[in-house]
Write a protein that holds these residues in place. Sequence first.
Motif, PDB file in Angstrom:
ATOM      1  N   PHE A 143       0.826  -1.207   0.000  1.00  0.00           N
ATOM      2  CA  PHE A 143       0.000   0.000   0.000  1.00  0.00           C
ATOM      3  C   PHE A 143       0.867   1.266   0.000  1.00  0.00           C
ATOM      4  CE2 PHE A 143      -2.158   3.285   2.638  1.00  0.00           C
ATOM      5  CZ  PHE A 143      -3.197   3.589   1.777  1.00  0.00           C
ATOM      6  N   ALA A 144       1.876   1.304   0.848  1.00  0.00           N
ATOM      7  CA  ALA A 144       2.721   2.498   0.937  1.00  0.00           C
ATOM      8  C   ALA A 144       3.442   2.746  -0.387  1.00  0.00           C
ATOM      9  CB  ALA A 144       3.733   2.349   2.074  1.00  0.00           C
ATOM     10  N   CYS A 145       3.934   1.688  -1.007  1.00  0.00           N
ATOM     11  CA  CYS A 145       4.610   1.846  -2.301  1.00  0.00           C
ATOM     12  C   CYS A 145       3.632   2.371  -3.347  1.00  0.00           C
ATOM     13  CB  CYS A 145       5.211   0.527  -2.775  1.00  0.00           C
ATOM     14  SG  CYS A 145       6.675   0.010  -1.858  1.00  0.00           S
ATOM     15  N   ALA A 146       2.409   1.864  -3.322  1.00  0.00           N
ATOM     16  CA  ALA A 146       1.424   2.324  -4.304  1.00  0.00           C
ATOM     17  C   ALA A 146       1.144   3.805  -4.107  1.00  0.00           C
ATOM     18  CB  ALA A 146       0.140   1.502  -4.189  1.00  0.00           C
ATOM     19  N   GLN A 159      -6.056   3.073  -8.552  1.00  0.00           N
ATOM     20  CA  GLN A 159      -6.710   1.781  -8.307  1.00  0.00           C
ATOM     21  C   GLN A 159      -5.777   0.850  -7.522  1.00  0.00           C
ATOM     22  OE1 GLN A 159      -8.223  -0.318 -11.792  1.00  0.00           O
ATOM     23  NE2 GLN A 159      -8.626  -2.159 -10.573  1.00  0.00           N
ATOM     24  N   THR A 160      -4.500   0.883  -7.848  1.00  0.00           N
ATOM     25  CA  THR A 160      -3.543   0.065  -7.095  1.00  0.00           C
ATOM     26  C   THR A 160      -3.554   0.479  -5.620  1.00  0.00           C
ATOM     27  OG1 THR A 160      -2.175  -0.067  -9.087  1.00  0.00           O
ATOM     28  CG2 THR A 160      -1.152  -0.760  -7.031  1.00  0.00           C
ATOM     29  N   VAL A 161      -3.636   1.782  -5.364  1.00  0.00           N
ATOM     30  CA  VAL A 161      -3.689   2.244  -3.974  1.00  0.00           C
ATOM     31  C   VAL A 161      -4.931   1.683  -3.283  1.00  0.00           C
ATOM     32  CG1 VAL A 161      -3.839   4.260  -2.457  1.00  0.00           C
ATOM     33  CG2 VAL A 161      -2.400   4.345  -4.507  1.00  0.00           C
ATOM     34  N   ARG A 162      -6.083   1.807  -3.935  1.00  0.00           N
ATOM     35  CA  ARG A 162      -7.325   1.352  -3.307  1.00  0.00           C
ATOM     36  C   ARG A 162      -7.359  -0.162  -3.137  1.00  0.00           C
ATOM     37  NH1 ARG A 162     -11.303   1.758  -6.455  1.00  0.00           N
ATOM     38  NH2 ARG A 162     -10.322   2.695  -8.282  1.00  0.00           N
ATOM     39  N   ASP A 163      -6.956  -0.871  -4.188  1.00  0.00           N
ATOM     40  CA  ASP A 163      -7.013  -2.335  -4.111  1.00  0.00           C
ATOM     41  C   ASP A 163      -6.031  -2.886  -3.079  1.00  0.00           C
ATOM     42  OD1 ASP A 163      -8.949  -2.304  -6.069  1.00  0.00           O
ATOM     43  OD2 ASP A 163      -7.691  -3.106  -7.671  1.00  0.00           O
ATOM     44  N   SER A 164      -4.855  -2.281  -3.006  1.00  0.00           N
ATOM     45  CA  SER A 164      -3.827  -2.833  -2.125  1.00  0.00           C
ATOM     46  C   SER A 164      -4.170  -2.645  -0.647  1.00  0.00           C
ATOM     47  CB  SER A 164      -2.472  -2.184  -2.422  1.00  0.00           C
ATOM     48  OG  SER A 164      -2.514  -0.794  -2.155  1.00  0.00           O
TER      49      SER A 164
END
Lengths: 626, 626
Positions: free
Chosen positions: B415-418, B438-443
């Motif tokens: 999440f932090a990397c996203a 989307q990567t932030v939300r999904d992760s």
Amino acid sequence: MTVSYQAPLRDMRFVIEEWLDAPRDWQRVDAWATLDAGTVEHVLGEAARFVSEQLAPLDGPGDLEGCRFVDGQVSTPRGFRETYRAFVEGGWPTLALAEDAGGQGLPQLLDAALQEMLAAANHAWLMSPGLTHGATACLYAHGSDALKRDYLPKIASGEWLTTMCLTEPQAGSDLGLIRTRAEVDTEADADSGGYRITGSKIFITGGEHDLTDNIVHLVLARLPDAPAGTRGLSLFLVPKWIARGGVCGHEGDRERNGVHCDGIEKKMGLKASPTCAMRFEHARGWLIGEPHRGLASMFVMMNAARLQVAMQGVGHAQFAWQRASAYATERLQMRAVSAPPGTHAPAPIAAHPAMRRILMDIRTTVEGARAIGYWIAHGLDIAAHDPDPDARARAEQMAALLTPVAKAFFTAHGFACASNALQVFGGYGYIHEYGIEQTVRDSRVSMLYEGTNEIQAIDLLVRKVIGDGGERLRMLLDTLVAEADRCTAGHDSTERGPSAAYADALVAKAHVLRSMCMHVDVLSTALARDSVADAELPYRVADDYLAMLGWLLLTFAWLRTARVAHREPAHEACARDAFYAGKRAAAAYFFDYRVAEFEHRRRLVEAGLRADLPCDAALSGASDVM
Amino acid sequence: MTVSYQAPLRDMRFVIEEWLDAPRDWQRVDAWATLDAGTVEHVLGEAARFVSEQLAPLDGPGDLEGCRFVDGQVSTPRGFRETYRAFVEGGWPTLALAEDAGGQGLPQLLDAALQEMLAAANHAWLMSPGLTHGATACLYAHGSDALKRDYLPKIASGEWLTTMCLTEPQAGSDLGLIRTRAEVDTEADADSGGYRITGSKIFITGGEHDLTDNIVHLVLARLPDAPAGTRGLSLFLVPKWIARGGVCGHEGDRERNGVHCDGIEKKMGLKASPTCAMRFEHARGWLIGEPHRGLASMFVMMNAARLQVAMQGVGHAQFAWQRASAYATERLQMRAVSAPPGTHAPAPIAAHPAMRRILMDIRTTVEGARAIGYWIAHGLDIAAHDPDPDARARAEQMAALLTPVAKAFFTAHGFACASNALQVFGGYGYIHEYGIEQTVRDSRVSMLYEGTNEIQAIDLLVRKVIGDGGERLRMLLDTLVAEADRCTAGHDSTERGPSAAYADALVAKAHVLRSMCMHVDVLSTALARDSVADAELPYRVADDYLAMLGWLLLTFAWLRTARVAHREPAHEACARDAFYAGKRAAAAYFFDYRVAEFEHRRRLVEAGLRADLPCDAALSGASDVM
């Protein structure tokens, strides 16, 4: 279980009346001599009522409904238009506007508290009126008399909303790449000073909507003879509808200008705020300020906006705290580890230490940031109104130094606090109904706009610290150390000093930063373009340097909070006041657990001073698919 | 500009073949004697083709389309059903399943790489088949012969999908609060062993969908004579459709069971995965394992799932890196600070140090985490198949210790990397079209499910470290220090040791943790319920303790990476191999910039050892509105 936002009036008043002792400073300003704690209570109380009754209930539904774009028209979610009208009728846009400009002339400090509430209660809704202040300031400072006559009153009052049209697809952080062009309007009367604007802009907040009858765009564009880069940008006022009887206006029906919305973006959050792609086609516009000096005029808007954005971070962190602490009190899961043997009943999750760590981290962040944010806003008031010119100059320098720190540090923590608060909810945190996931999504944007947080860090270190040889930084450190001295000396007999260790912690940090001022020479050399020095040096440490300063400011905030909260209570009732006991406990937590954050950032800055960055490795390797 | 996920095959093979040297260990297992680097290349290559061609293109559209719920039926987004069928026909669900259970019997290690790819390419899609492994393992270990005959083959192959029905509104992390009840089915044949299940479950991934003809629910419920708490939970198999001719099945048309979906949740992300509220109404079910021992049976599923979830974090971080590094290479903004004087042309934003810091932080996280994640998966293979019983036992102990660390640490960083990668995009990062939001939300979800990250930390410190008096931890530290010895000694003549300073950094960290083992006694005392000790002590340091261990593991990963990448190249072409040069540069970055993270967490642990937490202050003050 949904928590509705309630403005933290008790803490807001604590900061304004006790931490800042702002009413005392107000006495020095003629126009504010009648303001007192009663004013604060009244204004903030009314603001709190407006946001909790009218704005907060639209936040979740607005996120689900979003904006609709049909045939160039944008509809905002149900209730937004009515609430905006109530906001204007309540006079909220002109709270801190000068009386001679038609405003109420109250301190910026109270407006900072209002901005915090608005962002927390409904960030998406706030986006539309968010530029009113900046546009008013810009037009007031740089607009022609004709523009001021025809546009300023309606913009200042909020009757018409404004936009800031900077970004183009190829020009984001780098405004020098703007291509939108402006040409003298040969069809217009010679003395009207009109131009024709043609070009495309993106990410225009409120570029089109149904909240107001007219929308006034402030557009950066290039005149035909403009130099390349940012020194060739001029600023134009381009209304959606040209004011009847106004500048170049027609006497008959008002004229629709060549300004068109081509669509709205699908975004991570702020779904109730239309982010528009705009097309200017031979649109009529009027120059604001001097040709090619548009960026300077625009920066009046951006600087005002940066502190507002910082307060958004505080608002998000505050609401995250409210949501998480309410949930942690009501939700029962597992026995408490501290419960007596034989206890089987599930405890509130606030009884679990991991949850209390999260809650205390958020609490110490948000209350510390609030104190610093209000301190900056109060500084702007002093800079504008103090009778002493030296005090005005000092306050202005401090605000220039602190604004980028607040913008980047508070917004980064607004998002981080929201995400940490989400963790308190467990799986429920991921569900829209509980609200916290929206806070996470909405808060993320504040790290990006009004200059990304990385741009703020460069502004801080390269322009504000190195730019004046560390002068402003030393001024800040002196102020902070004076607070520490006050704590350790305990010279005010009405105060019991908090643990001297708190003050020592702050002084040690100030010392670190002071000795880092010595690095300013090194950094300056690195910046000299004709040297062979390591030119990247300041740029690779800037973000951690900003964070160091941010943690130093929070340390200062909690040191002073501890001093105020340890004051001899006036009477018995005060001694039992849970509010002050809570402040003392939170200060203890800050100095136990959070001072390590400064030290961590210091190590990262030192790493950057020692080691350069790989160039190619950052972009190869991990994505190699062969 | 949208980047489509490409599996990082080069790095995956580097970890498997060089960092782990897994093929050498495979030689020790009879069934795997024929496996070699060619096998890795073939299996991962085919997997990469499947995910990039079929899954990745559905990721963004699936997020926008979402799932639809109408009259108890759930439709998944366009293409999901067809792709799932192709996944089953390709035999991917059974990759690492034992051959005698109908699988292909390949190493878990290869499956870990597959899981990473699936999560990165389309996390929402992965959610449905995500439980196949665990359900298969659970049924294989604890199911009756009849259940195995009628359900196992179709579950293992993926023909039928499964769910894990634990959570109820009042019972999340605390499963002891589950109320769903099971009663002997008096209408069924006496020897069928049937039960009737009644109750409500929430947050059931894939509780209803259109991907498969049948859905098999594994449900935790209470028998009438069950004790309170978690020791009264039994596990039941409850199919949506009762298998024709199966356990208690009917010969005629198949029978629809009393299992109903009442709705799907609106979530922050994973919008293409239906999260269902399920209602069991007198539904027919069959006991799995012993009465009241359901949690033990279920834990077979959960442990398998935790490493999968850890790999989701790696996948998200990887995709975030791909997206951000591609954007940073293509997007031109501002001149580079390192450009020669007189340069005006805008540079790729990768030329700006702040962007390279973000990219290198992500790169060193994802590649380090991949090595550790694969190391754990390889350890599971050794634990299951090594001919040496001691090696099997040791590997099992290590996997037990490391799994919670990987689950919590990798998902937090996924999440932090996203979110950090989003920052590279500036304002574009907030726009759906660019994918990173989307990567932030999904992760974000991976930090919550399969046991929140805070639960993992308690599992690690209280059960895995304190629980055995520090034995497993010491075993781990010995392994890491042995690697450091190997680097400093340089006893392998085919290797050039990396900077001895890298090895020293790791040994110093191991020393810190080893000395912290002495704290285990203190912590154990705190846990003794009849003592007056500070019972909260281990619980308030657990999260930072887990993070310390996580950073220690990344340090180990980069130390060994540096050693491997510094090997004498076999021929000239290798010496110029940009891949190894990139690895060496990334290792240098890690030891320059990132080792401070361990130190930071250590300070936070030490703060927790010293200072207790306020109880009430966490829940008052900031939200006071009066």
